[in-house]
Design a protein around this motif. Structure first.
Motif, short mmCIF file in Angstrom:
data_model
loop_
_atom_site.label_atom_id
_atom_site.label_comp_id
_atom_site.label_asym_id
_atom_site.label_seq_id
_atom_site.Cartn_x
_atom_site.Cartn_y
_atom_site.Cartn_z
N ASP A 258 0.98 -1.09 -0.12
CA ASP A 258 -0.04 -0.11 0.04
C ASP A 258 1.02 1.28 0.04
O ASP A 258 0.52 2.14 -0.65
CB ASP A 258 -0.82 0.05 1.20
N ASP A 261 2.05 1.66 -3.51
CA ASP A 261 1.00 2.23 -4.40
C ASP A 261 0.79 3.90 -4.00
O ASP A 261 0.65 4.72 -5.02
CB ASP A 261 -0.34 1.87 -3.91
N GLU A 262 1.01 4.31 -2.67
CA GLU A 262 0.61 5.57 -2.53
C GLU A 262 1.91 6.48 -3.00
O GLU A 262 1.79 7.53 -3.42
CB GLU A 262 0.96 5.72 -1.05
N ARG A 265 1.36 7.16 -6.86
CA ARG A 265 0.17 8.25 -6.92
C ARG A 265 0.84 9.62 -6.92
O ARG A 265 0.69 10.31 -7.61
CB ARG A 265 -0.64 8.06 -5.68
N ARG A 311 -5.34 0.69 -10.22
CA ARG A 311 -4.97 1.25 -8.59
C ARG A 311 -4.75 2.55 -8.68
O ARG A 311 -5.22 3.28 -7.89
CB ARG A 311 -4.20 0.39 -8.06
N LEU A 312 -3.81 3.03 -9.57
CA LEU A 312 -3.28 4.40 -9.74
C LEU A 312 -4.48 5.09 -9.92
O LEU A 312 -4.68 6.45 -9.18
CB LEU A 312 -2.24 4.43 -10.63
N GLY A 314 -7.71 4.95 -9.60
CA GLY A 314 -8.59 5.01 -8.36
C GLY A 314 -8.03 5.63 -7.35
O GLY A 314 -8.69 6.71 -6.73
N SER A 315 -6.80 5.67 -6.91
CA SER A 315 -6.21 6.46 -5.75
C SER A 315 -6.06 7.85 -6.40
O SER A 315 -6.48 8.98 -5.41
CB SER A 315 -4.77 5.82 -5.64
N VAL A 316 -5.97 8.46 -7.53
CA VAL A 316 -5.65 9.51 -7.80
C VAL A 316 -7.15 10.33 -8.01
O VAL A 316 -7.42 11.40 -7.47
CB VAL A 316 -5.09 9.76 -9.38
N ALA A 318 -9.71 9.49 -6.04
CA ALA A 318 -10.12 9.43 -4.70
C ALA A 318 -9.28 10.54 -3.87
O ALA A 318 -9.82 10.98 -2.91
CB ALA A 318 -9.95 8.09 -4.05
N ALA A 319 -8.11 11.19 -4.39
CA ALA A 319 -7.42 11.97 -3.47
C ALA A 319 -7.97 13.28 -3.61
O ALA A 319 -8.88 13.65 -4.67
CB ALA A 319 -6.05 12.29 -4.18
#
Length: 319
Positions: A258, A261-262, A265, A311-312, A314-316, A318-319
């Motif tokens: 995790d 992944d961060e 991002r 995943r990238l 999705g995380s972007v 959500a940020a």
């Protein structure tokens, strides 16, 4: 060739690699500095023609093949970037190459290897199983097995750090991702000659900690590799690189997937950089340790899988 590598060997490798590959940038990114609360330089090996620093090893290998290797071809095993490196080098040298990859290797990396003209063979669920098949295939066909830690590969990889320390000779710390350990070993070889005051810190996924365990115990350890970062998914320590790392690596840290992944991002949003998991791991290590001063990280590769990109994204979002 023995594994008693020297700085002169690195300089000789740099002449070969420099004839084929341009110097990659070492850049500051103000938004990334702001997000971290401290400055960090990024060495952009993600802009190499195969999308990863490992092409340096393949280029150096191509210029140092024996007559037997040229006649009978090459076999190696890899989850992706080493595979592309050997395929790239084989194409430069005009020799055959067969790459054995585990079934879990990302499709994009398999396709990239085939596009470079190498034969791709999918065997096993792990890099360890693929490696066993590759060695057996080499013995059966007479081809030369290219170990991911072949000294010629390590010297090629070291040229990235020869560049880096030329670009920033006053670093306090350098974070380097570790799978087989060739990049970190190369970093130590260059650091010892050019920047002895800089700490070299290895970073590995806690979901594939064989190299970390090997460095800690002084033995060659095996461990499961369940990490999402394909470039870090090694199941064992490697004797050749561990010998250098035990003697010269200043520290070795684990980060979870995790955190990787961060870091990916942050590289995407603050440094305009697509990084695969292994390519983001060094930034994850820098964040986890909180080391300050003049710090550099290496984005070793941009060959993100479809899952990593999803995943990238999705995380972007959500940020």
């Amino acid at each position: 060739m023995t594994f008693d590598l020297t700085y002169d060997d690195v300089l000789a490798a740099a002449e070969v690699v420099g004839a084929h590959l341009p110097v990659t940038p070492l850049q500051a990114h103000p938004l990334l500095d702001q997000a971290l609360g401290r400055p960090v330089l990024v060495k952009h090996e993600n802009v190499q023609p195969t999308g990863a620093f490992k092409v340096r090893g393949g280029v150096h290998l191509s210029a140092t093949l024996t007559d037997a290797e040229r006649r009978h071809g090459l076999v190696t095993c890899s989850t992706g970037n080493h595979a592309q490196s050997v395929a790239y080098g084989a194409r430069l040298a005009g020799v055959r190459a067969t790459i054995v990859m585990p079934a879990s290797a990302p499709a994009a990396k398999r396709d990239a290897v085939a596009a470079l003209g190498a034969e791709v063979v999918l065997v096993g669920a792990s890099l360890g199983e693929a490696g066993e098949h590759a060695r057996a295939l080499a013995a059966e066909t007479g081809a030369a097995f290219v170990c991911p830690t072949d000294p010629r590969i390590v010297l090629g990889h070291a040229t990235a750090y020869l560049e880096l320390f030329g670009q920033a000779p006053a670093l306090d710390a350098l974070f380097v991702p570790i799978g087989s350990g060739t990049g970190a070993a190369g970093a130590c070889l260059a650091r010892d000659a050019l920047a002895p005051g800089c700490r070299v810190i290895g970073v590995q996924s806690s979901a594939a900690p064989a190299g970390w365990h090997s460095w800690r115990t002084g033995l060659i350890e095996a461990a499961p590799a369940t990490t999402r970062a394909a470039g870090l998914a090694t199941t064992t320590g490697y004797p050749r690189t561990q010998a250098i790392l035990r003697a010269r690596l200043d520290d070795f840290v684990l980060v979870d997937d995790d955190a990787i992944d961060e870091a990916a991002r942050l590289l995407a949003t603050c440094a305009h950089t697509l990084a695969e998991g292994a390519g983001a791991a060094s930034l994850a290590g820098a964040i986890a340790t909180g080391v300050e001063g003049a710090v550099a990280v290496v984005c070793t590769g941009a060959n993100a899988s479809a899952d990593e990109i999803a995943r990238l994204a999705g995380s972007v979002a959500a940020a």
